[in-house]
Write a protein that holds these residues in place. Structure first.
Motif, PDB file in Angstrom:
ATOM      1  N   SER A 116       6.770   2.978   9.557  1.00 28.77           N
ATOM      2  CA  SER A 116       5.757   3.419  10.774  1.00 28.77           C
ATOM      3  C   SER A 116       4.216   3.565  10.069  1.00 28.77           C
ATOM      4  CB  SER A 116       6.071   4.829  11.096  1.00 28.77           C
ATOM      5  OG  SER A 116       5.923   5.656  10.558  1.00 28.77           O
ATOM      6  N   VAL A 141      -1.082 -10.294   4.803  1.00 28.97           N
ATOM      7  CA  VAL A 141      -1.091  -9.066   5.526  1.00 28.97           C
ATOM      8  C   VAL A 141      -0.031  -8.918   6.471  1.00 28.97           C
ATOM      9  CG1 VAL A 141      -3.596  -8.915   5.439  1.00 28.97           C
ATOM     10  CG2 VAL A 141      -2.458 -10.067   7.462  1.00 28.97           C
ATOM     11  N   ALA A 182      -4.382  -3.836  10.140  1.00 31.91           N
ATOM     12  CA  ALA A 182      -3.785  -4.696   9.095  1.00 31.91           C
ATOM     13  C   ALA A 182      -3.691  -4.156   7.703  1.00 31.91           C
ATOM     14  CB  ALA A 182      -4.438  -6.207   9.320  1.00 31.91           C
ATOM     15  N   ARG A 236      -2.847  -5.375   3.792  1.00 30.73           N
ATOM     16  CA  ARG A 236      -2.276  -6.314   2.426  1.00 30.73           C
ATOM     17  C   ARG A 236      -1.150  -5.962   2.188  1.00 30.73           C
ATOM     18  NH1 ARG A 236      -7.178  -4.792   0.970  1.00 30.73           N
ATOM     19  NH2 ARG A 236      -8.972  -6.140   1.702  1.00 30.73           N
ATOM     20  N   ASP A 251      -0.086  -5.227  -0.662  1.00 35.57           N
ATOM     21  CA  ASP A 251      -0.065  -4.039  -1.695  1.00 35.57           C
ATOM     22  C   ASP A 251      -0.509  -2.901  -0.959  1.00 35.57           C
ATOM     23  OD1 ASP A 251      -2.792  -4.254  -0.981  1.00 35.57           O
ATOM     24  OD2 ASP A 251      -3.511  -4.604  -3.173  1.00 35.57           O
ATOM     25  N   THR A 299      -3.031  -1.984   0.896  1.00 33.58           N
ATOM     26  CA  THR A 299      -4.455  -1.489   1.000  1.00 33.58           C
ATOM     27  C   THR A 299      -4.848  -2.217   2.390  1.00 33.58           C
ATOM     28  OG1 THR A 299      -5.129  -3.509  -0.056  1.00 33.58           O
ATOM     29  CG2 THR A 299      -5.107  -1.733  -1.136  1.00 33.58           C
ATOM     30  N   PRO A 300      -5.434  -1.226   3.255  1.00 37.82           N
ATOM     31  CA  PRO A 300      -6.008  -1.682   4.349  1.00 37.82           C
ATOM     32  C   PRO A 300      -7.138  -2.771   4.451  1.00 37.82           C
ATOM     33  CG  PRO A 300      -6.973   0.544   3.815  1.00 37.82           C
ATOM     34  CD  PRO A 300      -5.979  -0.003   2.839  1.00 37.82           C
ATOM     35  N   THR A 301      -7.150  -3.662   5.650  1.00 37.88           N
ATOM     36  CA  THR A 301      -8.371  -4.533   5.882  1.00 37.88           C
ATOM     37  C   THR A 301      -8.976  -3.863   6.969  1.00 37.88           C
ATOM     38  OG1 THR A 301      -7.154  -5.918   7.200  1.00 37.88           O
ATOM     39  CG2 THR A 301      -6.939  -6.389   5.019  1.00 37.88           C
ATOM     40  N   THR A 302      -8.721  -2.769   7.805  1.00 39.28           N
ATOM     41  CA  THR A 302      -9.244  -2.536   8.824  1.00 39.28           C
ATOM     42  C   THR A 302      -9.611  -1.259   8.979  1.00 39.28           C
ATOM     43  OG1 THR A 302      -6.794  -2.304   9.645  1.00 39.28           O
ATOM     44  CG2 THR A 302      -8.252  -4.160  10.517  1.00 39.28           C
ATOM     45  N   GLY A 303      -9.709  -0.397   7.676  1.00 42.21           N
ATOM     46  CA  GLY A 303     -10.099   0.912   7.731  1.00 42.21           C
ATOM     47  C   GLY A 303      -9.237   2.056   7.780  1.00 42.21           C
ATOM     48  N   ALA A 304      -7.918   1.585   7.995  1.00 41.67           N
ATOM     49  CA  ALA A 304      -6.902   2.789   8.200  1.00 41.67           C
ATOM     50  C   ALA A 304      -6.497   3.272   6.711  1.00 41.67           C
ATOM     51  CB  ALA A 304      -5.715   2.117   8.865  1.00 41.67           C
ATOM     52  N   ALA A 305      -5.631   4.327   6.996  1.00 37.76           N
ATOM     53  CA  ALA A 305      -5.144   4.626   5.726  1.00 37.76           C
ATOM     54  C   ALA A 305      -4.129   3.879   4.994  1.00 37.76           C
ATOM     55  CB  ALA A 305      -4.484   6.191   6.042  1.00 37.76           C
ATOM     56  N   PRO A 306      -4.143   3.996   3.697  1.00 35.75           N
ATOM     57  CA  PRO A 306      -3.072   2.883   3.026  1.00 35.75           C
ATOM     58  C   PRO A 306      -1.861   2.820   3.671  1.00 35.75           C
ATOM     59  CG  PRO A 306      -4.464   4.091   1.601  1.00 35.75           C
ATOM     60  CD  PRO A 306      -4.600   4.862   2.815  1.00 35.75           C
ATOM     61  N   PRO A 316       2.095   2.779   2.716  1.00 34.28           N
ATOM     62  CA  PRO A 316       3.038   2.767   1.470  1.00 34.28           C
ATOM     63  C   PRO A 316       3.894   1.710   1.403  1.00 34.28           C
ATOM     64  CG  PRO A 316       3.268   5.018   2.920  1.00 34.28           C
ATOM     65  CD  PRO A 316       2.672   3.808   3.657  1.00 34.28           C
ATOM     66  N   VAL A 317       4.015   1.054   0.172  1.00 35.60           N
ATOM     67  CA  VAL A 317       4.656   0.034  -0.033  1.00 35.60           C
ATOM     68  C   VAL A 317       6.113   0.135  -0.925  1.00 35.60           C
ATOM     69  CG1 VAL A 317       2.840  -1.619   0.097  1.00 35.60           C
ATOM     70  CG2 VAL A 317       3.180  -0.798  -2.250  1.00 35.60           C
TER      71      VAL A 317
END
Lengths: 103, 850
Positions: A47, A64, A73, A75, A77, A79-86, A88-89
């Motif tokens: 989620s 992504v 979105a 990546r 790893d 990391t966000p590309t749209t400014g959301a929080a990271p 978990p991977v």
């Protein structure tokens, strides 16, 4: 929060169609596993950290994964590309047709 | 559990960069302490001078990230820029250039006698040349309670200097409501505006008498204040915070407010301290390097210790410590020139700082002094507080020695020029601030001298931009890459764009990608369709493979390509479930909790008791939380679990209403001539016929239609993508391009026709014209004006372009390819687990059943 990681068989690889994502659970953790078009596997939280969106329903590419609710979105790893929080991977691999996730 | 709570900006998936030091390397060793705006720029400048051949570069960075643009943190905080956009150099960048980046490693001290750098990770790194670029840190004024017992900041108190602090604030803005920002300077104002934009209630506390007191005089500060207050931010000036109050929240102490010296208490759950910065000098002090306010350097940027240099905000040159990026980058350039031998005589003699920026939404430019200092100084002021404009210049001995522009910075280019170079001033001083000739107000770019500086951060002149255009860079991003113009604070981008347009003389100034149908395939729609046809590409993966750069797939392009391929190939399109958005994969509309909405087809909004009974039974059987009559004249079952979808379709036995797709959705009708006293024609039947013919036809964006039996417009046909209005005597008006959503637009009358057959043909032609030429997600209300109503009419009514037969054939191909997706996937699921839950641990729906 970091605890020792353990490998878990969550299902069979062929439960995840090529290019799509499916959600699995390990204890109280749910994980979205994606099989990319090149056949490789990726696992992220099921989620989204922004609004709890179902990541396994999202679209992805080699770079992504995109949440279907607000199109945030990340990546692979996390990391966000749209400014959301990271996001978990998790480590994921195939073992004799089984999907093994480290949680 | 690995949780990336602190993702590394510009990081590498495989791990962070580490390179082993090679003992056989004979290059001189340059160690840079600090990976911020100055340090990283120095590395770039050395590499630009082929320094990589002669120097082995090591960079220590306190933060774990690659190098990012600190100036752009405010837009990131405001949600206007993406974190990824502000990465200047990623870890890969360093690795590719053989630069040893020690990110996240703090330097403890330098043994200047042995020429070795000692870092907190226990390593000792020898150097031949050492560059200190340690920058500054936020100054936290002494206040009771601001720190906890262990000396760290109280929870909820944050400075504004790093990406991590920015993330902390962003996180707090989601979970907390009230912020106090301490400091009414640039940073404080930016933080206040950004947090306010994030939805927080913001109060600004400034110790001095007016905002931006370091740059502006009292009157200009008042203009800024008014603009800030108009944003809804409360401003307290002359207010000193003496104590930080805390409260215990879930076991930890968190900030609860601040106490002002005059006794007032301001409640808050986030306290941003932006009360200035102090140079980071501890490493220098510990290492015995001479420090006053900052590390002392001479005109060669050298400290008092041989082979140790200092640049950027941690350096003090001729008594001045700079806090802007332009001087820091000048330092980096001069030092790179000297060390690489490119210009061994390069010297730095100080910067005349001119800044142009946007503060809390207000354009501000300042240079030199803000008020007259001698009796003979000329001082010209234009103050229009109501309009939010304050302009002033200070002239001494016919030279411009200072200017302040608030709210209107149109004259900044000329003033910067006059300030930097001492160019002659117009005898009527008022012309410095306003253009008196009202004919050609934009004196602008044509008359700017070629050496006039456009980008203050990177020192790029108009001439350099014109040079880049002459060499073939004809778009803003290309010129920015080639010259670095606009890559600092970005405030000059508008001017850069204008210069490009002027220099390119109107040629090719549009960024190519703006014309692409989808971002991942670099082609406009018409070209893409031609390539798909000529290369016989029938699936989305085939399109990526053949037409995308490097064959790379792109998640955000897939949906648009599915739509296009379906239009081109009809039933010969090769379906790939992963190319489709989830709504199209499960033929339902995803809702905020991950459940779906089910809308059965109800042509023309006409239903039967049997149908209603069935819908009622299904809604009860699956405990549907909400049953809602939609605006499109059908019934929506909301809050359905994904795994229940196929069972519900089976029980309903009705086709999909396509309430989820970028496709023809529904045709609303009125009761027309059957029952209505005023009805002029059978709108109901025409609506049902239209919906039957065009059901499920995919298009660049959704299509809503309506048919009404008279101009009373009960089913709102005037504001639909396609609206048909009966006007009597068997005549129908066909309107296109209407909308009544976020945009409201009355449709344009395309034609008045005399039979329902003509309506069907004309609507089909219009849909196909739109499908073939509309941009992805471009609604008809944008498409029709873009194409021009006259051209649409000539094309469809007079066949001026000779394409009507093709349009008719094209739409027929899609009509023939229609299958009800519910019936089809009920028979054979399109992929394994198509309807499996994606939120296995969440109890759905999360909405109470009404």
């Amino acid at each position: 929060m970091t605890t020792a990681l353990q490998s878990h068989v969550v299902g069979r690889v062929d439960e995840v169609p090529v290019g799509e994502g499916r959600a699995f659970t390990v204890g109280d953790t749910s994980v979205a596993v994606f099989r990319l078009r090149d056949g490789s596997l990726r696992a992220v939280a099921a989620s989204c950290p922004h609004a709890g969106g179902p990541i396994a329903d999202g679209q992805s590419d080699a770079r992504v994964v995109v949440c279907p609710l607000h199109l945030n979105a990340w990546r692979w790893d996390g990391t966000p590309t749209t400014g959301a929080a990271p996001l978990p991977v998790y480590a994921v691999r195939e073992q004799d047709g089984d999907l093994v996730v480290e949680v | 559990m690995t949780v990336l709570e602190n993702a590394v900006l510009g990081g590498r998936p495989a791990g962070l960069t580490t390179l082993a030091f090679d003992e056989t390397d004979t290059r001189a060793r340059v160690v840079v302490v600090g990976n911020g705006m100055a340090g990283a720029r120095f590395v770039e400048e050395v590499l630009d001078r082929d320094g990589g051949e002669h120097f082995a570069l090591t960079v220590f960075g306190d933060e774990p990230h690659g190098n990012y643009n600190r100036i752009m943190l405010s837009p990131v905080l405001a949600g206007e820029a993406d974190e990824a956009d502000i990465v200047l150099n990623s870890h890969d960048w360093y690795a590719e250039r053989d630069v040893d980046l020690r990110a996240g490693v703090r330097v403890e001290r330098i043994d200047t006698a042995a020429k070795v750098v000692h870092a907190a990770d226990g390593t000792a790194t020898p150097y031949d040349h050492l560059v200190l670029a340690t920058g500054s840190h936020s100054f936290i004024p002494p206040m009771t309670g601001v720190r906890t017992a262990d000396g760290s900041l109280l929870d909820g108190v944050v400075g504004f200097r790093t990406i991590d602090e920015t993330r902390q604030m962003l996180a707090a803005s989601r979970t907390h409501r009230k912020a106090v920002v301490m400091g009414g300077g640039l940073l404080g104002l930016e933080a206040a505006r950004a947090l306010q934009a994030q939805g927080m209630e913001v109060e600004l506390v400034h110790a001095m008498g007016w905002l931006m007191n370091a740059q502006l005089d009292v009157e200009a500060g008042g203009v800024v204040r008014r603009s800030v207050e108009e944003l809804g931010i409360t401003v307290h000036t002359g207010a000193m915070a003496t104590e930080v109050l805390s409260a215990r929240v879930q076991g930890t102490d968190r900030v609860a407010g601040v106490l002002l010296k005059d006794g007032r208490r301001l409640d808050c759950d986030l306290l941003v301290v932006a009360a200035g910065v102090r140079p980071h000098t501890d490493v220098a002090v510990r290492s015995g390097i001479e420090v006053e306010r900052a590390v002392l350097v001479d005109d060669h940027l050298a400290t008092d210790v041989p082979d140790v240099y200092a640049i950027g905000e941690c350096a003090q040159h001729r008594g001045t410590v700079y806090g802007l990026v332009a001087p820091a980058w000048e330092h980096a350039t001069v030092l790179a020139d000297r060390l690489t031998g490119t210009d061994p005589d390069a010297a730095y003699t100080g910067s005349r700082t001119a800044t142009k920026l946007k503060v809390a939404g207000v354009d501000v430019a300042v240079m030199g002094v803000s008020t007259p200092e001698r009796d003979s100084d000329e001082f010209l002021v234009i103050s229009e507080p109501k309009r939010g404009v304050y302009l002033s210049v200070v002239v001494r001995d016919d030279l411009l020695i200072g200017a302040t522009l608030v709210g209107d910075t149109r004259k900044v280019a000329f003033l910067t020029q006059a300030f930097d170079r001492g160019t002659p001033l117009p005898p009527e001083r008022i012309r410095l601030l306003v253009d008196l000739s009202d004919g050609d107000a934009e004196v602008g770019v044509a008359e700017m001298p070629a050496d006039s500086q456009v980008c203050n951060c990177n020192g790029v002149s108009k001439g350099a931009i014109c040079g880049a255009v002459a060499e073939g860079c004809t778009s803003l991003p290309k010129v920015m890459d080639a010259t670095r113009a606009g890559k600092g604070c970005g405030s000059c981008k508008g001017l850069v764009q204008k210069i490009i347009e002027w220099a390119a003389d109107g040629e090719l100034t549009v960024e190519e990608s703006a014309s692409w149908y989808v971002p991942g395939v670099p082609m406009p729609k018409s070209e893409l369709i031609a390539a798909i046809r000529s290369e016989d590409l029938r699936s989305v993966s085939a399109v990526f493979e053949r037409l995308a750069p490097g064959g790379a797939d792109d998640a955000k392009s897939k949906m648009g390509l599915v739509s296009l391929l379906r239009m081109v190939w009809g039933s010969e399109y090769v379906d790939e479930p992963d190319a489709k958005f989830v709504n199209d994969r499960v033929h339902a509309n995803i809702q905020r909790d991950g459940t779906f909405s089910v809308v059965p087809q109800m042509k023309g909004g006409v239903t039967t008791p049997a149908q209603l009974r069935k819908i009622a039974d299904v809604a009860e059987k699956y405990e549907v939380p909400m049953v809602k009559v939609t605006g499109g004249q059908r019934i929506d079952l909301l809050g359905v679990r994904k795994e229940d979808l196929p069972k519900m379709w089976a029980d309903l036995g009705m086709p999909s209403g396509y309430a989820y797709g970028k496709s023809m959705r529904t045709v609303k009708t009125c009761v027309g001539s059957d029952f209505c006293r005023f009805g002029l024609d059978d709108s109901t039947q025409l609506g049902i016929d239209l919906e039957t013919r065009f059901q499920g036809v995919e298009s660049p964006a959704k299509i809503k239609m309506a048919v009404v039996g008279c101009p009373r417009n009960c089913a709102e046909a005037y504001v639909k993508d396609v609206g048909v209005v009966a006007v009597g005597a068997g005549r129908w008006e066909v309107y296109v391009g209407g909308a009544a959503g976020a945009s409201v637009r009355k449709g344009d009358l395309l034609a008045t026709v005399t039979s329902t057959e003509e309506v069907m043909t004309l609507v089909g032609r219009f849909l196909q014209l739109y499908r073939e030429n509309g941009n992805w997600l471009e609604r008809t209300y944008d498409f029709v004006p873009r194409w021009g109503l006259d051209r649409v009419k000539e094309t469809l009514l007079e066949d001026a372009e000779g394409i009507c037969a093709d349009l008719d054939a094209g739409i027929q191909r899609s009509i023939d390819a229609y299958t009800d997706p519910w019936a089809q996937d009920l028979a054979t699921p399109s992929s394994p687990g198509q309807f499996r839950t994606s939120l296995p641990l969440t109890v759905l729906p999360q909405v109470p059943v009404r």
